[in-house]
Design a protein around this motif. Sequence first.
Motif: not given
Lengths: 96, 416
Positions: A39-62
């Motif tokens: 139920m919880r995710v911590f993310i470090e070292n990322y650049k930003g959000i590319l897409e976001y909705n209730n079913e998926e979140i796409l992040l840009q990592g390095k």
Amino acid sequence: MKKSNNPSKTEKKEHLADLFCLPHDVVCGASNVTVVGSMRVFIENYKGILEYNNEEILLQGKHKKIKILGHCLKIRTYNEEEMVIDGGIEGILFMD
Amino acid sequence: MGSFLFYIKGYVRIRVTGYGVPRFVNICSKRGIRLWDIEKQNDLYLTNILISDFYKIREIVRKTKVKASIVSKHGLPFFFARMSARKCFVAGAFLCFFWLLYMKNFIWAIEINGNVSITDNMILDYLNQNNIEMGTRIEHIETEELEKAFRRDFNDITWISVGQEGTVLTIDIKERDVALYEEKDMFASSLYAPNDGVVTSIVVRRGIARVKEGDAVTEGQLLVDGILPIEKTDGTIGGYRLVNADADITISYSDTYADKLSFYGEEKAYTGEQTEEFYMRLGNKVYYFHWFMPKYANAEIQHEYKQLQLWEHFYLPLWYGTKEYKEYEIIKVKKDKKELESKLYENLEIFLESLEEKGVQNIQKDVKIGTSGSMLTLSGNLILENSNMLRREINASIGTELENGQYNSIINGDER
């Protein structure tokens, strides 16, 4: 979890990190993903959000993109250092 | 802690719509604008943002071509703004707060624990004499002085602790064991018969037995003497030693028992009418709240009340509760014989239990049910065994009974 676009560079950096006992995420700049239960995710070292909705979140990592799959996903905290995602986590994908 | 700080600083929940929402979020993050609790609802995004940051996003909104509008406002700055329109409410809240602050300087409840022979009322009266009661200022109570006073004025108290927590004064007491007290406080003592009877057993641990098993004794007769003669080697008495006599003795005796109950009596018959009223006591003033109060000729009143307690150890001088009135009529009834019989036997059992508490045991009972006029009687003989002997102190006057000169050689006290 360390991701890189350049395998040879990554391998070198990983070797260096192993040699000097340094944290891989600092040396390779890899994203640090910590999952607490489902139920919880911590993310470090990322650049930003590319897409976001209730079913998926796409992040840009390095080096790679990170896709968090689930349902009722909410971004609890979002700043330059870290991101906390709450909701029913179903999967995490690393994509080029 | 973070959310508390956000509440102090004040934040708004905004609705963001448009295609560039992820870009908007990323730019906010890069510029150090904190967003939290971001969620998507259909085509719009909701997020929280600090008031101070809200004024900084105007340019980002224009750049990313999204629309942002406030959904709700939270935090202290908004709370104060709302409260400024409700001056009386705020004044009342402040008054209440200061009233509570003032009230916490007084004692509003007294808890007494551990007392057995010293009743609560005795302690409350004593506190009253020392100017301590409900409503006394806490700073006027010297707990250590009070403990000393209690120990000085109540001999039966072996340990006392007076403590104050919140608005409660707590008094914890340990009382002296009565039997131990009697013996310990006596210089020397002998045991005497508490009533007429026959000695059924006698085991002496200290002292000289003056009776033996099977002897008939009368009330007040010496059973175990606490004066021990000290014999010299030549057989003459060289002096006396005074001790607290100690022995297990039982004296058997018979006693008559008689009890009666009338066949006719009065009973309460409830009419089914009842009413309840709410009341409140503030200090010494009582206020009743009811719509209509019917008048009952006879009514049973049941009282239930509670003292207002905000949290543990914080009581206030406000009691509230209900009074329930149940109407009844007094009717004369003829009682059932079996019911009366069981009541008479019940009384006998209570009587025997009370004797047992005094150290008297019932060995045999020979009682019969009979009728005398309008009364049902239970009478007969009881064979009882008393193991609680009378202890009397041997005082200096005993010296006159001892020979002159020898009295001086009495060894003082108990051998323990």
